[in-house]
Design an enzyme around this catalytic site. Structure first.
Site, PDB file in Angstrom:
ATOM      1  N   TYR A 128     -30.665   1.986   0.698  1.00 31.75           N
ATOM      2  CA  TYR A 128     -29.803   1.983  -0.487  1.00 31.75           C
ATOM      3  C   TYR A 128     -30.611   1.544  -1.692  1.00 31.75           C
ATOM      4  CZ  TYR A 128     -26.001   0.965  -3.724  1.00 31.75           C
ATOM      5  OH  TYR A 128     -25.173   0.930  -4.819  1.00 31.75           O
ATOM      6  N   ASP A 223     -38.475  -1.099  -3.348  1.00 27.24           N
ATOM      7  CA  ASP A 223     -37.219  -1.584  -3.902  1.00 27.24           C
ATOM      8  C   ASP A 223     -36.996  -2.982  -3.324  1.00 27.24           C
ATOM      9  OD1 ASP A 223     -34.697  -2.239  -4.599  1.00 27.24           O
ATOM     10  OD2 ASP A 223     -33.762  -0.360  -3.939  1.00 27.24           O
ATOM     11  N   LYS A 251     -30.866  -8.915  -8.410  1.00 25.36           N
ATOM     12  CA  LYS A 251     -30.263 -10.002  -7.639  1.00 25.36           C
ATOM     13  C   LYS A 251     -30.843 -11.388  -7.952  1.00 25.36           C
ATOM     14  CE  LYS A 251     -28.087  -6.805  -4.622  1.00 25.36           C
ATOM     15  NZ  LYS A 251     -28.316  -5.716  -3.721  1.00 25.36           N
TER      16      LYS A 251
HETATM   17  C1  LIG Z   1     -28.177  -4.253  -4.410  1.00 31.21           C
HETATM   18  C2  LIG Z   1     -29.280  -3.285  -4.313  1.00 31.21           C
HETATM   19  C3  LIG Z   1     -29.515  -2.317  -5.308  1.00 31.21           C
HETATM   20  C4  LIG Z   1     -28.564  -2.086  -6.460  1.00 31.21           C
HETATM   21  O1  LIG Z   1     -28.477  -3.167  -7.320  1.00 31.21           O
HETATM   22  P1  LIG Z   1     -27.179  -3.267  -8.301  1.00 31.21           P
HETATM   23  O2  LIG Z   1     -27.472  -4.466  -9.134  1.00 31.21           O
HETATM   24  O3  LIG Z   1     -26.004  -3.414  -7.395  1.00 31.21           O
HETATM   25  O4  LIG Z   1     -27.136  -2.011  -9.078  1.00 31.21           O
HETATM   26  C5  LIG Z   1     -30.624  -1.525  -5.196  1.00 31.21           C
HETATM   27  N1  LIG Z   1     -31.472  -1.646  -4.176  1.00 31.21           N
HETATM   28  C6  LIG Z   1     -31.290  -2.556  -3.191  1.00 31.21           C
HETATM   29  C7  LIG Z   1     -32.282  -2.656  -2.093  1.00 31.21           C
HETATM   30  C8  LIG Z   1     -30.172  -3.391  -3.225  1.00 31.21           C
HETATM   31  O5  LIG Z   1     -29.966  -4.249  -2.221  1.00 31.21           O
END
Ligand SMILES: *Cc1c(COP(=O)(O)O)cnc(C)c1O
Length: 437
Positions: A128, A223, A251
């Site tokens: 994701y 990511d 985050k």
């Molecule tokens: C949470 C998450 C995202 C998206 O971040 P948002 O602030 O919710 O847009 C992208 N990549 C990873 C791996 C994530 O855990």
């Protein structure tokens, strides 16, 4: 609001019932509007490594608010957080702040495409990376939870640019590159997958991705929106010793405020406007509230701007290094408490004769209801989601707040205490007995 929520994973569609409406949080616990208190293992899905309403975060936010919440102009705060991120994350020499993880990955992909002059990207099944067009193919997390295929509304022409491979399958990655020579701009990967449930990289997987991308003139994007400053101050790349070309963050670096960032080698990052020709912008990007919360959070994790600046200078002198200025102590403590919890959960599951697999990386873990190891999306999907739903409900009834999906990560914070873990284990022992049949 559709489904009563502003982000689909918050609804309890996958586990039944309706979600508690949260009134406030303090430390490792949240309290709902009916006065029920829960030990929180969701932590706003990752950011709250200091727990809820940490006094230092509250204090800097109050101070920042009094000075103005946004200027749309350079501030010292954004420079300070930039120095901390650059100092701590091995591969980042230059960084740009945005407002969410989605924005970070979307922008990093645009940069990778602009830089390489190629359109296609490779992502992994169950990975994701936010909800941008073209990233929703087999996107794990909410999409998997709700059993949605690939989202309608994404033009076919965009979706076609996304190539897929199973996580941890290097041979499949090589095949995709052979089928599409000179077409792939980048691989985007969660270095430790957290959105199909936690799935750590197999030995040599990340190094293999580094090799393939280099061979084919493609960029490697980690990511680290969830792993950055959660697994280690330098993220998964410091832990596994593999340096990507670009890194996405979010985050934890916002300490609970909306934030994201992407960064990498100067030569690549300078292609972004205004120094370069690739466009990306944001009215509230780098806003003082998010920067202040990020700075204090990283400080408590042992990343100081001073150490970061020194590290940066040392790196310029000495070439690349994987050593980040970290407060080893906090990550070790998180690791120990989390492994104590997962070790005991395994014992309890065995005692209850319930088949489980627990995947853990540092302070994040997933308890999968399955008898076979979970190493990719296909094996994650074999987990018994109906049993997870019952377990989730049984835990919630006992004051333990877990993610309402089998395909998400449980998280611990620095303010989770041994007493919290013991209370959780007591609840889990009973809940596992309850879901035996
Ligand atoms: C949470 C998450 C995202 C998206 O971040 P948002 O602030 O919710 O847009 C992208 N990549 C990873 C791996 C994530 O855990």
């Amino acid at each position: 609001m559709p489904g009563g929520v502003n982000s689909p994973v918050r609804a309890y569609q996958a586990v039944g019932g309706s979600p508690p409406v949260i009134a406030f949080g303090r430390g490792a616990r949240v309290t709902d509007v009916d006065g029920n208190e829960y030990i929180d293992y969701v932590l706003s899905w990752g950011p709250l490594i200091l727990g809820h309403a940490h006094p230092s975060v509250v204090q800097v936010l109050q101070r920042a608010a009094e000075r103005g919440t946004s200027f749309g102009a350079p501030t010292e705060l954004e420079a300070e957080l930039a120095r901390m991120v650059i100092g701590a994350v091995p591969s980042i020499e230059m960084v740009r702040f945005v407002n969410s993880g989605t924005e970070a990955t979307m922008s990093a992909l645009r940069l990778a495409r602009g830089y390489t002059g190629r359109d296609r990207i490779l992502k992994f099944e169950g990975g994701y990376h936010g909800h941008a067009d073209g990233l929703l193919a087999r996107a794990g997390s909410g999409v998997a939870t709700l059993g949605l295929p690939d989202s309608p509304g994404v033009p076919k022409a965009f979706a076609e640019q996304t190539l897929l491979a199973p996580y941890n399958d290097l041979a499949a990655v090589r095949r995709v590159f052979e089928q599409h020579p000179d077409e792939i701009a980048c691989i985007i990967v969660e270095p430790v997958a957290a959105n199909m449930g936690v799935v750590p990289p197999a030995d040599g997987f990340l190094a293999g991705l580094r090799e393939v991308t280099q061979e084919h003139g493609a960029l490697l994007i980690f990511d680290e929106v969830v792993t950055g400053f959660r697994l280690a101050a330098g993220g998964a790349q410091a832990l596994y010793g593999v340096e990507p070309d670009l890194t996405c963050l979010g985050k934890v670096i916002g300490g609970g405020l909306p934030v994201g960032a992407y960064g990498g080698r100067t030569e690549i990052m300078q292609r972004m406007a205004p120094t370069g020709d690739i466009y990306q912008a944001g009215t509230l990007s780098g806003n003082p509230m998010a920067m202040a919360a990020g700075i204090v959070t990283l400080s408590i994790l042992g990343v100081t701007p001073k150490a970061a600046a020194e590290q940066d200078a040392a790196r310029r002198d000495a070439g690349p290094s994987n050593e980040a200025p970290t407060n080893e102590g906090c990550y070790r403590a998180l690791d120990e408490l989390t492994s104590q919890l997962t070790d005991q959960l395994l014992v309890l599951a065995r005692r209850a004769e319930v088949d489980v697999q627990i995947n853990r990386a540092g302070s994040m873990f997933t308890l999968f209801f399955t008898d076979a190891p979970v190493t990719d999306y296909a094996s994650a999907k074999r987990a018994d989601t109906e049993r997870y739903a019952r377990f989730h409900r049984a835990m919630l009834d006992r004051g333990i707040y877990l993610p309402p999906s089998q395909f998400e990560a449980c998280m611990l914070s620095l303010v989770h205490m041994e007493a919290d873990v013991e209370e959780t284990l007591k609840a889990a022992g009973e809940a596992l007995q309850e879901v035996r049949t």
